[in-house]
Design a protein around this motif. Structure first.
Motif, PDB file in Angstrom:
ATOM      1  N   LEU A  32       0.183  42.922  25.749  1.00 37.75           N
ATOM      2  CA  LEU A  32      -0.215  41.657  25.130  1.00 37.75           C
ATOM      3  C   LEU A  32       0.931  40.645  25.161  1.00 37.75           C
ATOM      4  CD1 LEU A  32      -2.296  40.013  23.531  1.00 37.75           C
ATOM      5  CD2 LEU A  32      -1.406  41.051  21.444  1.00 37.75           C
ATOM      6  N   LEU A  33       2.142  41.107  24.849  1.00 35.26           N
ATOM      7  CA  LEU A  33       3.300  40.210  24.887  1.00 35.26           C
ATOM      8  C   LEU A  33       3.545  39.679  26.302  1.00 35.26           C
ATOM      9  CD1 LEU A  33       5.819  42.102  22.558  1.00 35.26           C
ATOM     10  CD2 LEU A  33       4.755  39.884  22.125  1.00 35.26           C
ATOM     11  N   ILE A  34       3.476  40.567  27.290  1.00 38.53           N
ATOM     12  CA  ILE A  34       3.699  40.137  28.677  1.00 38.53           C
ATOM     13  C   ILE A  34       2.647  39.122  29.102  1.00 38.53           C
ATOM     14  CG2 ILE A  34       3.715  40.928  31.081  1.00 38.53           C
ATOM     15  CD1 ILE A  34       4.907  43.579  30.035  1.00 38.53           C
ATOM     16  N   PHE A  35       1.388  39.384  28.731  1.00 38.51           N
ATOM     17  CA  PHE A  35       0.319  38.451  29.099  1.00 38.51           C
ATOM     18  C   PHE A  35       0.491  37.102  28.416  1.00 38.51           C
ATOM     19  CE2 PHE A  35      -3.870  36.646  28.013  1.00 38.51           C
ATOM     20  CZ  PHE A  35      -4.294  36.315  29.283  1.00 38.51           C
ATOM     21  N   LEU A  36       0.824  37.115  27.117  1.00 38.59           N
ATOM     22  CA  LEU A  36       0.984  35.854  26.392  1.00 38.59           C
ATOM     23  C   LEU A  36       2.136  35.029  26.952  1.00 38.59           C
ATOM     24  CD1 LEU A  36       0.355  36.979  22.687  1.00 38.59           C
ATOM     25  CD2 LEU A  36      -1.148  35.635  24.166  1.00 38.59           C
ATOM     26  N   PHE A  37       3.247  35.679  27.280  1.00 41.17           N
ATOM     27  CA  PHE A  37       4.368  34.937  27.858  1.00 41.17           C
ATOM     28  C   PHE A  37       4.030  34.431  29.264  1.00 41.17           C
ATOM     29  CE2 PHE A  37       7.058  37.039  24.622  1.00 41.17           C
ATOM     30  CZ  PHE A  37       7.756  35.925  24.184  1.00 41.17           C
ATOM     31  N   SER A  38       3.128  35.123  29.956  1.00 42.14           N
ATOM     32  CA  SER A  38       2.739  34.651  31.293  1.00 42.14           C
ATOM     33  C   SER A  38       1.996  33.317  31.222  1.00 42.14           C
ATOM     34  CB  SER A  38       1.866  35.698  31.986  1.00 42.14           C
ATOM     35  OG  SER A  38       0.570  35.754  31.413  1.00 42.14           O
ATOM     36  N   ALA A  52      11.882  36.946  32.867  1.00 43.18           N
ATOM     37  CA  ALA A  52      11.006  38.106  33.042  1.00 43.18           C
ATOM     38  C   ALA A  52      11.674  39.370  32.517  1.00 43.18           C
ATOM     39  CB  ALA A  52      10.654  38.270  34.522  1.00 43.18           C
ATOM     40  N   GLY A  53      12.981  39.515  32.779  1.00 45.07           N
ATOM     41  CA  GLY A  53      13.714  40.650  32.237  1.00 45.07           C
ATOM     42  C   GLY A  53      13.718  40.650  30.714  1.00 45.07           C
ATOM     43  N   ALA A  54      13.864  39.460  30.123  1.00 44.87           N
ATOM     44  CA  ALA A  54      13.859  39.350  28.660  1.00 44.87           C
ATOM     45  C   ALA A  54      12.502  39.746  28.095  1.00 44.87           C
ATOM     46  CB  ALA A  54      14.218  37.928  28.252  1.00 44.87           C
ATOM     47  N   ILE A  55      11.427  39.337  28.738  1.00 47.16           N
ATOM     48  CA  ILE A  55      10.081  39.674  28.266  1.00 47.16           C
ATOM     49  C   ILE A  55       9.848  41.183  28.362  1.00 47.16           C
ATOM     50  CG2 ILE A  55       7.618  39.372  28.731  1.00 47.16           C
ATOM     51  CD1 ILE A  55       8.401  36.517  29.752  1.00 47.16           C
ATOM     52  N   VAL A 112       4.166  51.304  32.568  1.00 48.07           N
ATOM     53  CA  VAL A 112       3.021  50.384  32.539  1.00 48.07           C
ATOM     54  C   VAL A 112       3.518  48.936  32.516  1.00 48.07           C
ATOM     55  CG1 VAL A 112       0.952  49.695  31.255  1.00 48.07           C
ATOM     56  CG2 VAL A 112       1.617  52.101  31.343  1.00 48.07           C
ATOM     57  N   PHE A 113       4.624  48.686  31.796  1.00 50.34           N
ATOM     58  CA  PHE A 113       5.136  47.320  31.677  1.00 50.34           C
ATOM     59  C   PHE A 113       5.656  46.773  33.005  1.00 50.34           C
ATOM     60  CE2 PHE A 113       6.447  48.376  27.022  1.00 50.34           C
ATOM     61  CZ  PHE A 113       5.114  48.340  26.643  1.00 50.34           C
ATOM     62  N   LEU A 114       6.255  47.644  33.828  1.00 49.14           N
ATOM     63  CA  LEU A 114       6.835  47.161  35.090  1.00 49.14           C
ATOM     64  C   LEU A 114       5.788  46.547  36.020  1.00 49.14           C
ATOM     65  CD1 LEU A 114       9.658  49.668  36.107  1.00 49.14           C
ATOM     66  CD2 LEU A 114       9.863  47.195  35.813  1.00 49.14           C
ATOM     67  N   THR A 117       4.629  43.309  34.539  1.00 48.47           N
ATOM     68  CA  THR A 117       5.600  42.235  34.744  1.00 48.47           C
ATOM     69  C   THR A 117       5.464  41.655  36.142  1.00 48.47           C
ATOM     70  OG1 THR A 117       7.156  43.299  33.209  1.00 48.47           O
ATOM     71  CG2 THR A 117       8.063  41.673  34.720  1.00 48.47           C
ATOM     72  N   ALA A 118       5.257  42.506  37.138  1.00 48.32           N
ATOM     73  CA  ALA A 118       5.071  42.020  38.507  1.00 48.32           C
ATOM     74  C   ALA A 118       3.783  41.222  38.639  1.00 48.32           C
ATOM     75  CB  ALA A 118       5.073  43.203  39.472  1.00 48.32           C
ATOM     76  N   ALA A 119       2.705  41.715  37.995  1.00 49.44           N
ATOM     77  CA  ALA A 119       1.398  41.071  38.158  1.00 49.44           C
ATOM     78  C   ALA A 119       1.291  39.765  37.375  1.00 49.44           C
ATOM     79  CB  ALA A 119       0.293  42.039  37.721  1.00 49.44           C
ATOM     80  N   PHE A 120       1.697  39.792  36.109  1.00 48.58           N
ATOM     81  CA  PHE A 120       1.495  38.617  35.251  1.00 48.58           C
ATOM     82  C   PHE A 120       2.622  37.592  35.363  1.00 48.58           C
ATOM     83  CE2 PHE A 120      -1.020  41.796  32.717  1.00 48.58           C
ATOM     84  CZ  PHE A 120      -2.259  41.213  32.948  1.00 48.58           C
TER      85      PHE A 120
END
Length: 225
Positions: A32-38, A52-55, A112-114, A117-120
């Motif tokens: 959810l965090l990765i998607f929201l920051f995207s 992206a590294g920070a997220i 799962v996050f990696l 991160t690439a996709a979003f």
């Protein structure tokens, strides 16, 4: 002690995976965090490698809190902590076992996050894979050493998730900063500079807080009894 630590880790992993609470919550919150920051990406643009590294590490840090709250609440909810303290098993085996279980669950979350991160966030790994792997393992060790120590401190407290978040994030700043910087190098196509100093910071952090955990955990875990 090592044998008892393995038994503790195996028991925690079995209960955590069968219940699914801590791991599933950590994965869902991180995604959810990765998607929201995207959503902050400029239209047609990309997020910088450093951001992206920070997220990624922010999602990992919040996942850490959920994972260790779940791991320590297993005994707390059933009153089993008193039984563990009364047994002849060294208390350090609890800390090591919780750390191994937390490390495994955190690493599963990050796997799962990696790709997320690439996709979003539109990132690709341009740096050396060995640097990404060493950074991930080294920083995760630092995260779980702190999480296993302070997770015990927050048990028996009201709103323990909030308490753990308040006390854990300031301590994690050095290892998170190093992880963010090195992941920025890995996601960026620019030349990597001074990565050895950041890796040195990560492993110095690991050694410092591993020693502190070995000394302090028996007092923290049995403090209320």
């Amino acid at each position: 002690m090592l044998k008892r630590s393995i038994v503790m880790a195996r028991k925690d992993l079995k209960l955590s995976v069968s219940g699914g609470q801590g791991l599933v919550q950590a994965v869902l919150l991180g995604l959810l965090l990765i998607f929201l920051f995207s959503l902050s990406k400029p239209l047609g643009g990309t997020i910088s490698a450093q951001a992206a590294g920070a997220i990624f590490w922010l999602a990992s840090a919040f996942g850490l809190v959920l994972v260790f709250n779940d791991l320590f609440s297993i005994e707390e909810a059933n009153g089993a902590r008193i039984g563990i303290l009364s047994s002849p098993a060294p208390v350090h085996s609890v800390w090591i076992g919780k750390g191994v279980a937390g490390f495994t669950l955190l690493l599963i979350s990050q796997l799962v996050f990696l790709p997320a991160t690439a996709a979003f966030l539109g990132q690709t790994i341009n740096g050396p894979l060995w640097l990404l792997g060493v950074t991930l393992i080294g920083a995760d060790i630092g995260l779980v050493v702190i999480g296993a120590l302070l997770g015990a401190l927050s048990q028996g407290q009201a709103a323990r998730e909030s308490l753990l978040s308040v006390i854990v994030f300031p301590l994690l700043l050095p290892v998170l900063l190093a992880g963010i910087t090195l992941f920025g190098f890995c996601f960026s196509s620019e030349e990597i500079e001074a990565y050895d100093k950041w890796l040195g910071l990560i492993f110095a952090f690991d050694c410092l807080f591993a020693g502190a955990g070995l000394f302090l955990f028996p007092f923290v875990y049995s403090g209320e009894e």
